[in-house]
Design a protein around this motif. Structure first.
Motif, PDB file in Angstrom:
ATOM      1  N   UNK A  79      31.929  41.307  49.369  1.00  0.00           N
ATOM      2  CA  UNK A  79      33.107  40.435  49.494  1.00  0.00           C
ATOM      3  C   UNK A  79      33.685  40.169  48.098  1.00  0.00           C
ATOM      4  N   UNK A  80      34.285  41.175  47.476  1.00  0.00           N
ATOM      5  CA  UNK A  80      34.790  40.996  46.110  1.00  0.00           C
ATOM      6  C   UNK A  80      35.908  39.966  46.041  1.00  0.00           C
ATOM      7  N   UNK A  81      35.860  39.136  45.008  1.00  0.00           N
ATOM      8  CA  UNK A  81      36.906  38.141  44.762  1.00  0.00           C
ATOM      9  C   UNK A  81      37.697  38.604  43.545  1.00  0.00           C
ATOM     10  N   UNK A  82      38.928  39.032  43.776  1.00  0.00           N
ATOM     11  CA  UNK A  82      39.745  39.549  42.686  1.00  0.00           C
ATOM     12  C   UNK A  82      40.618  38.475  42.051  1.00  0.00           C
ATOM     13  N   UNK A  83      40.509  37.253  42.550  1.00  0.00           N
ATOM     14  CA  UNK A  83      41.368  36.175  42.057  1.00  0.00           C
ATOM     15  C   UNK A  83      40.792  35.465  40.841  1.00  0.00           C
ATOM     16  N   UNK A  84      39.514  35.698  40.538  1.00  0.00           N
ATOM     17  CA  UNK A  84      38.865  35.026  39.410  1.00  0.00           C
ATOM     18  C   UNK A  84      37.803  35.940  38.839  1.00  0.00           C
ATOM     19  N   UNK A 109      33.365  39.437  19.113  1.00  0.00           N
ATOM     20  CA  UNK A 109      34.141  40.475  19.788  1.00  0.00           C
ATOM     21  C   UNK A 109      34.429  40.058  21.226  1.00  0.00           C
ATOM     22  N   UNK A 110      35.231  40.871  21.887  1.00  0.00           N
ATOM     23  CA  UNK A 110      35.660  40.606  23.258  1.00  0.00           C
ATOM     24  C   UNK A 110      34.997  41.614  24.198  1.00  0.00           C
ATOM     25  N   UNK A 111      34.624  41.130  25.365  1.00  0.00           N
ATOM     26  CA  UNK A 111      33.986  41.976  26.374  1.00  0.00           C
ATOM     27  C   UNK A 111      34.835  41.955  27.647  1.00  0.00           C
ATOM     28  N   UNK A 112      35.201  43.128  28.115  1.00  0.00           N
ATOM     29  CA  UNK A 112      35.989  43.271  29.338  1.00  0.00           C
ATOM     30  C   UNK A 112      35.259  44.231  30.275  1.00  0.00           C
ATOM     31  N   UNK A 113      35.157  43.845  31.538  1.00  0.00           N
ATOM     32  CA  UNK A 113      34.478  44.675  32.522  1.00  0.00           C
ATOM     33  C   UNK A 113      35.320  44.761  33.791  1.00  0.00           C
ATOM     34  N   UNK A 120      36.463  41.850  38.047  1.00  0.00           N
ATOM     35  CA  UNK A 120      36.613  41.878  36.600  1.00  0.00           C
ATOM     36  C   UNK A 120      35.952  40.657  35.971  1.00  0.00           C
ATOM     37  N   UNK A 121      35.702  40.776  34.680  1.00  0.00           N
ATOM     38  CA  UNK A 121      35.227  39.629  33.896  1.00  0.00           C
ATOM     39  C   UNK A 121      35.690  39.829  32.460  1.00  0.00           C
ATOM     40  N   UNK A 122      36.067  38.733  31.816  1.00  0.00           N
ATOM     41  CA  UNK A 122      36.460  38.754  30.409  1.00  0.00           C
ATOM     42  C   UNK A 122      35.721  37.642  29.678  1.00  0.00           C
TER      43      UNK A 122
END
Length: 216
Positions: A79-84, A109-113, A120-122
């Motif tokens: 149940x992926x949540x793409x809003x957060x 540094x910055x991490x993006x996944x 996603x996560x930042x």
């Protein structure tokens, strides 16, 4: 094992922004390909786990697209949540970008996944105190796109430069690395563009960052 260093990544410029959901755009043809085919240890990964990353930049944003082989079952949320942002996303199948805009301060540094399910996560990671401090409240404004067709998974990110508080100048060099995680333990794969060479899987090794050179 002696691990050879991978070359710097040259990031070509595009004149116009485009929706990250349009992963088939012609602009991607001018992007250089960075092959992610080794585990963090430096050992060769099976071809079925390889990925290639392509990076582009415009006057406003950084674009990243991962094209990955996907012959094994996906490890994603039902149940992926793409809003957060999804904390703990690193435990799923995921592609990652670490990037340090200040090459003289690579400990911050910055991490993006992003996952094949579009999650996603930042984060901001700060190692300068000798401990890993993570800002989970950071809000980059990144957007993602994903698709899985047959045995190929595409995962893409668009990160506005305002997320870094600066925009690169042509010829400027930032530093970073690219990663892919795939599968379940005990056979989980931790792949890195430039292997980190640690005893156990660890991507947080800024000493192994390579140059990201912005070309125009």
């Amino acid at each position: 094992m002696q691990i050879s260093e991978r070359p710097n990544i040259l990031i070509n410029h595009v004149s116009n922004d485009f929706p990250i959901t349009e992963t088939g755009r012609a602009e991607w043809r001018i992007a250089n390909s960075a092959t992610i085919n080794r585990y963090w240890s430096g050992a060769e990964a099976p071809a079925s786990r390889h990925a290639a990353a392509r990076l582009l930049w415009s006057d406003t944003s950084l674009y990243v697209r991962f094209d990955a082989s996907q012959s094994e079952p996906l490890i994603v949320s039902e149940t992926p949540d793409l809003s957060a942002k999804t904390l703990g996303l690193w435990d799923h199948d995921v592609c990652e970008l670490f990037i340090a805009p200040d090459k003289n301060q690579t400990g911050k540094y910055y991490e993006f996944e992003a996952s094949p399910a579009g999650e996603w996560v930042d984060l901001i990671v700060d190692l300068t105190s000798g401990m890993r401090r993570i800002d989970v409240e950071y809000a980059s404004g990144m957007t993602t796109a994903s698709s899985v067709t047959g045995e190929k998974a595409i995962t893409a990110m668009c990160i506005p430069f305002r997320a870094f508080g600066k925009r690169p100048e042509p010829g400027e060099m930032w530093l970073g690395n690219l990663f892919r995680c795939i599968g379940r333990d005990p056979d989980r794969g931790y792949l890195a563009y430039n292997p980190t060479g640690t005893t156990v899987p660890n991507f947080h090794v800024p000493e192994k960052f390579v140059g990201f050179e912005f070309r125009k």
